[in-house]
Design an enzyme around this catalytic site. Sequence first.
Site, PDB file in Angstrom:
ATOM      1  N   ASN A  51     -21.607 -24.367  10.327  1.00 18.02           N
ATOM      2  CA  ASN A  51     -22.148 -24.878   9.056  1.00 18.02           C
ATOM      3  C   ASN A  51     -21.159 -25.842   8.379  1.00 18.02           C
ATOM      4  OD1 ASN A  51     -23.512 -25.322   6.687  1.00 18.02           O
ATOM      5  ND2 ASN A  51     -24.003 -23.166   6.326  1.00 18.02           N
TER       6      ASN A  51
ATOM      7  N   GLU B  58     -18.453 -15.666   3.352  1.00 18.91           N
ATOM      8  CA  GLU B  58     -18.493 -15.818   4.807  1.00 18.91           C
ATOM      9  C   GLU B  58     -19.379 -17.006   5.144  1.00 18.91           C
ATOM     10  OE1 GLU B  58     -20.161 -12.317   4.427  1.00 18.91           O
ATOM     11  OE2 GLU B  58     -18.225 -11.312   4.258  1.00 18.91           O
TER      12      GLU B  58
ATOM     13  N   ILE C 176     -25.842 -19.106  -1.114  1.00 13.65           N
ATOM     14  CA  ILE C 176     -25.928 -20.355  -1.885  1.00 13.65           C
ATOM     15  C   ILE C 176     -26.788 -21.326  -1.094  1.00 13.65           C
ATOM     16  CG2 ILE C 176     -23.683 -21.150  -0.961  1.00 13.65           C
ATOM     17  CD1 ILE C 176     -23.331 -22.757  -3.556  1.00 13.65           C
ATOM     18  N   ALA C 177     -27.712 -21.980  -1.758  1.00 13.14           N
ATOM     19  CA  ALA C 177     -28.561 -22.959  -1.071  1.00 13.14           C
ATOM     20  C   ALA C 177     -29.090 -23.976  -2.076  1.00 13.14           C
ATOM     21  CB  ALA C 177     -29.722 -22.279  -0.358  1.00 13.14           C
TER      22      ALA C 177
ATOM     23  N   TYR D  29     -16.806 -25.767   0.571  1.00 11.74           N
ATOM     24  CA  TYR D  29     -15.874 -24.712   0.145  1.00 11.74           C
ATOM     25  C   TYR D  29     -14.425 -25.225   0.178  1.00 11.74           C
ATOM     26  CZ  TYR D  29     -20.001 -21.846   1.144  1.00 11.74           C
ATOM     27  OH  TYR D  29     -21.270 -21.326   1.181  1.00 11.74           O
TER      28      TYR D  29
HETATM   29  C1  LIG Z   1     -24.134 -26.182   1.816  1.00 12.00           C
HETATM   30  C2  LIG Z   1     -24.985 -26.735   0.674  1.00 12.00           C
HETATM   31  C3  LIG Z   1     -25.237 -25.601  -0.347  1.00 12.00           C
HETATM   32  C4  LIG Z   1     -24.238 -27.894  -0.016  1.00 12.00           C
HETATM   33  O1  LIG Z   1     -24.915 -28.267  -1.200  1.00 12.00           O
HETATM   34  P1  LIG Z   1     -24.967 -29.789  -1.717  1.00 12.00           P
HETATM   35  O2  LIG Z   1     -25.480 -29.787  -3.100  1.00 12.00           O
HETATM   36  O3  LIG Z   1     -25.722 -30.611  -0.741  1.00 12.00           O
HETATM   37  O4  LIG Z   1     -23.422 -30.178  -1.650  1.00 12.00           O
HETATM   38  P2  LIG Z   1     -22.641 -31.221  -2.572  1.00 12.00           P
HETATM   39  O5  LIG Z   1     -23.492 -32.427  -2.815  1.00 12.00           O
HETATM   40  O6  LIG Z   1     -22.116 -30.511  -3.766  1.00 12.00           O
HETATM   41  O7  LIG Z   1     -21.440 -31.631  -1.590  1.00 12.00           O
HETATM   42  C5  LIG Z   1     -20.092 -31.300  -1.853  1.00 12.00           C
HETATM   43  C6  LIG Z   1     -19.267 -31.541  -0.607  1.00 12.00           C
HETATM   44  O8  LIG Z   1     -19.740 -30.724   0.479  1.00 12.00           O
HETATM   45  C7  LIG Z   1     -19.625 -31.430   1.707  1.00 12.00           C
HETATM   46  N1  LIG Z   1     -20.947 -31.693   2.294  1.00 12.00           N
HETATM   47  C8  LIG Z   1     -22.159 -31.537   1.686  1.00 12.00           C
HETATM   48  N2  LIG Z   1     -23.150 -31.862   2.548  1.00 12.00           N
HETATM   49  C9  LIG Z   1     -22.550 -32.236   3.703  1.00 12.00           C
HETATM   50  C10 LIG Z   1     -23.033 -32.665   4.985  1.00 12.00           C
HETATM   51  N3  LIG Z   1     -24.357 -32.791   5.229  1.00 12.00           N
HETATM   52  N4  LIG Z   1     -22.127 -32.918   5.961  1.00 12.00           N
HETATM   53  C11 LIG Z   1     -20.799 -32.804   5.746  1.00 12.00           C
HETATM   54  N5  LIG Z   1     -20.271 -32.397   4.550  1.00 12.00           N
HETATM   55  C12 LIG Z   1     -21.145 -32.126   3.547  1.00 12.00           C
HETATM   56  C13 LIG Z   1     -18.932 -32.736   1.389  1.00 12.00           C
HETATM   57  O9  LIG Z   1     -17.540 -32.534   1.489  1.00 12.00           O
HETATM   58  C14 LIG Z   1     -19.334 -32.951  -0.068  1.00 12.00           C
HETATM   59  O10 LIG Z   1     -18.437 -33.762  -0.770  1.00 12.00           O
HETATM   60  P3  LIG Z   1     -18.649 -35.370  -0.767  1.00 12.00           P
HETATM   61  O11 LIG Z   1     -20.061 -35.610  -1.197  1.00 12.00           O
HETATM   62  O12 LIG Z   1     -17.658 -35.863  -1.773  1.00 12.00           O
HETATM   63  O13 LIG Z   1     -18.390 -35.823   0.619  1.00 12.00           O
HETATM   64  C15 LIG Z   1     -26.350 -27.299   1.206  1.00 12.00           C
HETATM   65  O14 LIG Z   1     -26.088 -28.168   2.302  1.00 12.00           O
HETATM   66  C16 LIG Z   1     -27.330 -26.236   1.662  1.00 12.00           C
HETATM   67  O15 LIG Z   1     -28.120 -25.713   0.868  1.00 12.00           O
HETATM   68  N6  LIG Z   1     -27.302 -25.869   2.971  1.00 12.00           N
HETATM   69  C17 LIG Z   1     -28.212 -24.858   3.508  1.00 12.00           C
HETATM   70  C18 LIG Z   1     -27.841 -23.462   3.029  1.00 12.00           C
HETATM   71  C19 LIG Z   1     -26.445 -23.075   3.476  1.00 12.00           C
HETATM   72  O16 LIG Z   1     -26.011 -23.355   4.590  1.00 12.00           O
HETATM   73  N7  LIG Z   1     -25.709 -22.383   2.573  1.00 12.00           N
HETATM   74  C20 LIG Z   1     -24.350 -21.932   2.818  1.00 12.00           C
HETATM   75  C21 LIG Z   1     -24.334 -20.594   3.451  1.00 12.00           C
HETATM   76  S1  LIG Z   1     -22.693 -20.041   3.772  1.00 12.00           S
END
Ligand SMILES: CC(C)(COP(=O)(O)OP(=O)(O)OC[C@H]1O[C@@H](n2cnc3c(N)ncnc32)[C@H](O)[C@@H]1OP(=O)(O)O)[C@@H](O)C(=O)NCCC(=O)NCCS
Length: 144
Positions: A108, A103, A69-70, A115
Site C-alpha cells: 500500500n 498497521e 482510514i480511507a 504515514y
Molecule cells: C491512503 C489514502 C487514505 C490517502 O489519502 P489521500 O487523501 O489521497 O492522501 P493525501 O492527498 O493526503 O496525500 C498525502 C501524501 O500521501 C502520499 N500519497 C497519496 N496518494 C498517493 C499515491 N497514489 N501514490 C503515492 N503516494 C501517495 C503522498 O506522499 C502524498 O503527498 P504529496 O501529495 O505531497 O505527494 C487513500 O489513498 C485511500 O483511501 N486509500 C484506500 C484505503 C487505504 O489503503 N487506507 C489505508 C489503510 S492502512
Amino acid sequence: MILRDLNLDDLDQICEIENQSFSNPWSKEMFLGSFLSPNYRTIVSEENGEILGYMSIIATKDIFEIINIAVKKERRNLKIGTTLILKAKEICKNVNASQIYLEVRPSNTPAINLYKKQGFKVDGIRPKYYGDEDAILMSYDSED
Ligand SMILES: CC(C)(COP(=O)(O)OP(=O)(O)OC[C@H]1O[C@@H](n2cnc3c(N)ncnc32)[C@H](O)[C@@H]1OP(=O)(O)O)[C@@H](O)C(=O)NCCC(=O)NCCS
C-alpha cells in the site's frame, strides 16, 4: 470541508467508500459496533453532506491506534488523508498519548507514503498479518 464525529446517517456513505477501498471491507455492523464502543471514535471529513473520507481510532489509556482510514476514490490526492492524520495527532495530544500506532500492507504505497510524510516510523513486520500479506507496523511519537 469539516471534520466531525461519525453519526449513524453517515454509515451508508462510509460503507460505500469502505467497499471501494479494501478487499476485506468492514460491514455496516462493524461500524455500528465501533460507534457504540466507548474506546472507538470515527472522524469523518464532510462537505455539504458528502462524506469525503473517514478515520477510525481506538484510544484507551494504554494504546492509541488508527484502525482504519480511507478517502473516497474520486477525492484522493487532495490532502483529505493528511487532514485526517493531523486530526489523529491533535486527538493524541489532547488525550496525552505518547504514540500513535497503525498497521499497513507493504503493497500500500499511497498509505505508507502518507504515514511517512506525517512522521510515522517503521517499527517492524508482523508476518502474514493479513493472511496473504505481512503487515508493516508503524508508529508516530508525539514527543518527537
Ligand atoms: C491512503 C489514502 C487514505 C490517502 O489519502 P489521500 O487523501 O489521497 O492522501 P493525501 O492527498 O493526503 O496525500 C498525502 C501524501 O500521501 C502520499 N500519497 C497519496 N496518494 C498517493 C499515491 N497514489 N501514490 C503515492 N503516494 C501517495 C503522498 O506522499 C502524498 O503527498 P504529496 O501529495 O505531497 O505527494 C487513500 O489513498 C485511500 O483511501 N486509500 C484506500 C484505503 C487505504 O489503503 N487506507 C489505508 C489503510 S492502512
